[in-house]
Scaffold this motif. Structure first.
Motif, PDB file in Angstrom:
ATOM      1  N   ILE A  82      11.931  -9.758   3.536  1.00 25.76           N
ATOM      2  CA  ILE A  82      12.506  -9.656   4.966  1.00 25.76           C
ATOM      3  C   ILE A  82      11.610  -9.420   5.900  1.00 25.76           C
ATOM      4  O   ILE A  82      10.779  -8.493   6.223  1.00 25.76           O
ATOM      5  N   GLY A  83      11.266 -10.467   6.701  1.00 28.30           N
ATOM      6  CA  GLY A  83      10.253 -10.515   7.702  1.00 28.30           C
ATOM      7  C   GLY A  83       8.880 -10.302   6.618  1.00 28.30           C
ATOM      8  O   GLY A  83       8.490 -10.994   5.744  1.00 28.30           O
ATOM      9  N   GLN A  84       7.996  -9.228   7.029  1.00 28.11           N
ATOM     10  CA  GLN A  84       6.921  -9.009   6.419  1.00 28.11           C
ATOM     11  C   GLN A  84       7.161  -8.105   5.229  1.00 28.11           C
ATOM     12  O   GLN A  84       6.071  -7.476   4.695  1.00 28.11           O
ATOM     13  N   PHE A  85       8.322  -7.744   5.037  1.00 28.99           N
ATOM     14  CA  PHE A  85       8.649  -6.363   4.089  1.00 28.99           C
ATOM     15  C   PHE A  85       9.003  -6.846   2.654  1.00 28.99           C
ATOM     16  O   PHE A  85       9.900  -7.824   2.572  1.00 28.99           O
ATOM     17  N   ASP A  86       8.538  -6.453   1.641  1.00 27.73           N
ATOM     18  CA  ASP A  86       8.775  -6.910   0.403  1.00 27.73           C
ATOM     19  C   ASP A  86       9.703  -6.029  -0.207  1.00 27.73           C
ATOM     20  O   ASP A  86       9.865  -5.010  -0.144  1.00 27.73           O
ATOM     21  N   VAL A  87      10.924  -6.672  -0.597  1.00 22.89           N
ATOM     22  CA  VAL A  87      12.146  -5.975  -0.909  1.00 22.89           C
ATOM     23  C   VAL A  87      11.990  -5.000  -2.139  1.00 22.89           C
ATOM     24  O   VAL A  87      12.724  -4.067  -2.395  1.00 22.89           O
ATOM     25  N   ASP A  88      11.202  -5.338  -3.198  1.00 24.04           N
ATOM     26  CA  ASP A  88      10.708  -4.590  -4.141  1.00 24.04           C
ATOM     27  C   ASP A  88      10.479  -3.156  -3.783  1.00 24.04           C
ATOM     28  O   ASP A  88      10.530  -2.283  -4.591  1.00 24.04           O
ATOM     29  N   LEU A  89      10.115  -2.778  -2.490  1.00 25.53           N
ATOM     30  CA  LEU A  89       9.508  -1.496  -1.939  1.00 25.53           C
ATOM     31  C   LEU A  89      10.828  -0.692  -1.691  1.00 25.53           C
ATOM     32  O   LEU A  89      10.735   0.555  -1.906  1.00 25.53           O
ATOM     33  N   VAL A  98       6.153  10.790  10.838  1.00 23.16           N
ATOM     34  CA  VAL A  98       4.991  10.198  11.054  1.00 23.16           C
ATOM     35  C   VAL A  98       4.302  10.087   9.769  1.00 23.16           C
ATOM     36  O   VAL A  98       3.935  10.848   9.111  1.00 23.16           O
ATOM     37  N   ALA A  99       3.767   8.551   9.602  1.00 19.55           N
ATOM     38  CA  ALA A  99       2.844   8.382   8.440  1.00 19.55           C
ATOM     39  C   ALA A  99       1.897   7.377   8.816  1.00 19.55           C
ATOM     40  O   ALA A  99       1.774   6.479   9.589  1.00 19.55           O
ATOM     41  N   LYS A 100       0.732   7.769   8.183  1.00 18.69           N
ATOM     42  CA  LYS A 100      -0.623   6.800   8.203  1.00 18.69           C
ATOM     43  C   LYS A 100      -0.798   6.314   6.734  1.00 18.69           C
ATOM     44  O   LYS A 100      -1.087   7.235   5.789  1.00 18.69           O
ATOM     45  N   GLY A 101      -0.975   5.176   6.571  1.00 17.00           N
ATOM     46  CA  GLY A 101      -1.161   4.798   5.087  1.00 17.00           C
ATOM     47  C   GLY A 101      -2.002   3.583   4.962  1.00 17.00           C
ATOM     48  O   GLY A 101      -2.380   3.181   6.015  1.00 17.00           O
ATOM     49  N   ASP A 102      -2.466   3.079   3.622  1.00 19.41           N
ATOM     50  CA  ASP A 102      -3.394   2.168   3.464  1.00 19.41           C
ATOM     51  C   ASP A 102      -2.670   0.943   3.565  1.00 19.41           C
ATOM     52  O   ASP A 102      -2.618  -0.085   2.624  1.00 19.41           O
ATOM     53  N   LEU A 103      -2.016   0.579   4.643  1.00 12.52           N
ATOM     54  CA  LEU A 103      -1.428  -0.619   4.927  1.00 12.52           C
ATOM     55  C   LEU A 103      -2.103  -1.731   4.862  1.00 12.52           C
ATOM     56  O   LEU A 103      -1.814  -2.884   4.983  1.00 12.52           O
ATOM     57  N   HIS A 104      -3.516  -1.607   5.045  1.00 18.09           N
ATOM     58  CA  HIS A 104      -4.472  -2.786   4.961  1.00 18.09           C
ATOM     59  C   HIS A 104      -4.589  -3.390   3.555  1.00 18.09           C
ATOM     60  O   HIS A 104      -4.703  -4.654   3.228  1.00 18.09           O
ATOM     61  N   ILE A 105      -4.005  -2.680   2.502  1.00 16.73           N
ATOM     62  CA  ILE A 105      -3.793  -3.193   1.142  1.00 16.73           C
ATOM     63  C   ILE A 105      -2.351  -3.795   1.204  1.00 16.73           C
ATOM     64  O   ILE A 105      -2.309  -5.186   0.864  1.00 16.73           O
ATOM     65  N   ASP A 106      -1.305  -2.924   1.304  1.00 22.05           N
ATOM     66  CA  ASP A 106       0.078  -3.316   1.541  1.00 22.05           C
ATOM     67  C   ASP A 106       0.773  -2.014   1.672  1.00 22.05           C
ATOM     68  O   ASP A 106       0.220  -0.946   1.787  1.00 22.05           O
ATOM     69  N   HIS A 153       3.039  -0.703   0.008  1.00 27.94           N
ATOM     70  CA  HIS A 153       3.884   0.008  -1.296  1.00 27.94           C
ATOM     71  C   HIS A 153       3.606   1.581  -1.497  1.00 27.94           C
ATOM     72  O   HIS A 153       4.375   2.416  -1.355  1.00 27.94           O
ATOM     73  N   HIS A 154       2.497   1.914  -0.993  1.00 26.13           N
ATOM     74  CA  HIS A 154       1.967   3.742  -1.047  1.00 26.13           C
ATOM     75  C   HIS A 154       2.856   4.146   0.062  1.00 26.13           C
ATOM     76  O   HIS A 154       3.440   5.423  -0.002  1.00 26.13           O
ATOM     77  N   THR A 155       2.938   3.655   1.247  1.00 28.09           N
ATOM     78  CA  THR A 155       3.200   4.084   2.417  1.00 28.09           C
ATOM     79  C   THR A 155       4.987   4.554   2.222  1.00 28.09           C
ATOM     80  O   THR A 155       5.377   5.562   2.239  1.00 28.09           O
ATOM     81  N   VAL A 156       5.583   3.354   1.772  1.00 29.34           N
ATOM     82  CA  VAL A 156       6.999   3.290   1.474  1.00 29.34           C
ATOM     83  C   VAL A 156       7.429   4.297   0.477  1.00 29.34           C
ATOM     84  O   VAL A 156       8.334   5.254   0.525  1.00 29.34           O
ATOM     85  N   LEU A 185      11.175  -0.671   7.585  1.00 32.73           N
ATOM     86  CA  LEU A 185      11.416   0.611   7.036  1.00 32.73           C
ATOM     87  C   LEU A 185      11.750   1.610   8.070  1.00 32.73           C
ATOM     88  O   LEU A 185      12.908   2.663   8.016  1.00 32.73           O
ATOM     89  N   ASP A 186      11.382   1.546   9.516  1.00 31.96           N
ATOM     90  CA  ASP A 186      11.654   2.596  10.610  1.00 31.96           C
ATOM     91  C   ASP A 186      13.123   2.539  11.043  1.00 31.96           C
ATOM     92  O   ASP A 186      14.022   3.318  11.110  1.00 31.96           O
ATOM     93  N   HIS A 187      13.568   0.849  10.936  1.00 33.62           N
ATOM     94  CA  HIS A 187      14.669   0.479  11.169  1.00 33.62           C
ATOM     95  C   HIS A 187      15.747   1.116  10.083  1.00 33.62           C
ATOM     96  O   HIS A 187      16.745   1.436  10.509  1.00 33.62           O
ATOM     97  N   MET A 188      15.456   0.994   8.923  1.00 35.33           N
ATOM     98  CA  MET A 188      16.258   1.401   7.912  1.00 35.33           C
ATOM     99  C   MET A 188      16.464   2.859   8.031  1.00 35.33           C
ATOM    100  O   MET A 188      17.727   3.465   7.678  1.00 35.33           O
TER     101      MET A 188
END
Length: 197
Positions: free
Chosen positions: A128-135, A56-64, A66-69, A38-41
Motif C-alpha cells: 500500500i504505497g511504500q508499506f508492505d502489508v505483511d508488516l 515517537v519512534a526512530k528505527g532502522d528504516l534504511h533497512i526496512d 519491519h523492526h519499527t512496525v 502506520l501513523d494513519h492507521m
C-alpha cells in the motif's frame, strides 16, 4: 477512579520508541514514527478507541520498516497492559464490525491474559504505497504478545487493500474501546470465574 495512563520506552539496537497512552481519553493523538501509513492507521485506533496516544519512534528504516512496525506493536501492547492494571471492573471482551465502501472487517478481543492472534486478511496487493502489508501481522503479533490478549481479525470482504486494512484498524479501535470500558455493575470485580486474568 485511578487514572489509566501509562508511558513505556523501548530502546534496542534497532529502534527507540516512547509510547504514552490514556485509556480514558478522547482520541487525541500524535505520531512521529517515520512510517506515514502506520501513523494513519494508529490514528484510527486512537480516534475510534477514544484512547489518547503519543508515539515517537526512530528505527532502522534504511533497512526496512519491519523492526519499527513490530516494535511499535510491542510497545503499545506494553503500554495498554500497564495502564490497565489488574483488569478489575473492565468489560474484558470487545468486538466490532466496520465497513468502508466495499470492505468489511470484524475484530474480536479478549483481555484474557493469554496471547493469541488469528488474523485472516487476504490482501489484494502486497504493498500500500511504500508499506508492505505483511508488516500488519507483525504489528498485531507484537501487540498481542505484550498486551496479553486474544485477538481475532477477519476481513470479510474487500477489493481495495487500503480499505481492507483501514476497516481492520477502525474495528480494532472500537473493540478495544468496548473491552476496556469500565462496567459499573462489575466495579472492583475481576471479570473471570478464575478470579485472575
Amino acid at each position: 477512579m485511578a487514572e489509566r495512563k501509562a508511558e513505556v520506552t523501548r530502546n534496542t539496537l534497532e529502534t527507540q520508541i516512547t509510547c504514552k497512552i490514556n485509556l480514558d481519553g478522547s482520541g487525541q493523538a500524535r505520531f512521529e514514527t517515520g512510517v506515514p501509513f502506520l501513523d494513519h492507521m494508529l490514528d484510527q485506533v486512537a480516534r475510534h478507541g477514544l484512547i489518547d496516544m503519543d508515539i515517537v519512534a526512530k528505527g532502522d528504516l534504511h533497512i526496512d520498516a519491519h523492526h519499527t512496525v513490530e516494535d511499535i506493536g510491542i510497545t503499545l501492547g506494553q503500554a495498554v497492559a500497564k495502564a490497565l492494571g489488574d483488569k478489575k471492573g473492565i468489560r474484558r471482551y470487545g468486538h466490532s464490525y466496520v465497513p468502508l465502501d466495499e470492505a468489511l472487517s470484524r475484530v474480536v478481543i479478549d483481555f484474557s491474559g493469554r496471547p493469541g492472534l488469528e488474523m485472516h486478511v487476504e490482501f489484494t496487493r502486497s504493498m500500500i504505497g511504500q508499506f508492505d502489508v505483511d508488516l500488519f501481522y507483525e504489528f498485531f503479533q507484537g501487540f498481542v504478545n505484550h498486551a496479553q490478549v486474544t485477538l481475532h481479525i477477519d476481513n470479510l470482504r474487500g477489493r481495495n487493500s487500503h480499505h481492507q486494512i483501514e476497516t481492520v484498524f477502525k474495528a480494532f479501535g472500537r473493540a478495544l474501546r468496548m473491552a476496556l470500558e469500565l462496567d459499573p455493575r462489575m466495579a472492583g470485580i475481576m471479570p473471570s470465574t478464575k478470579g485472575a486474568l
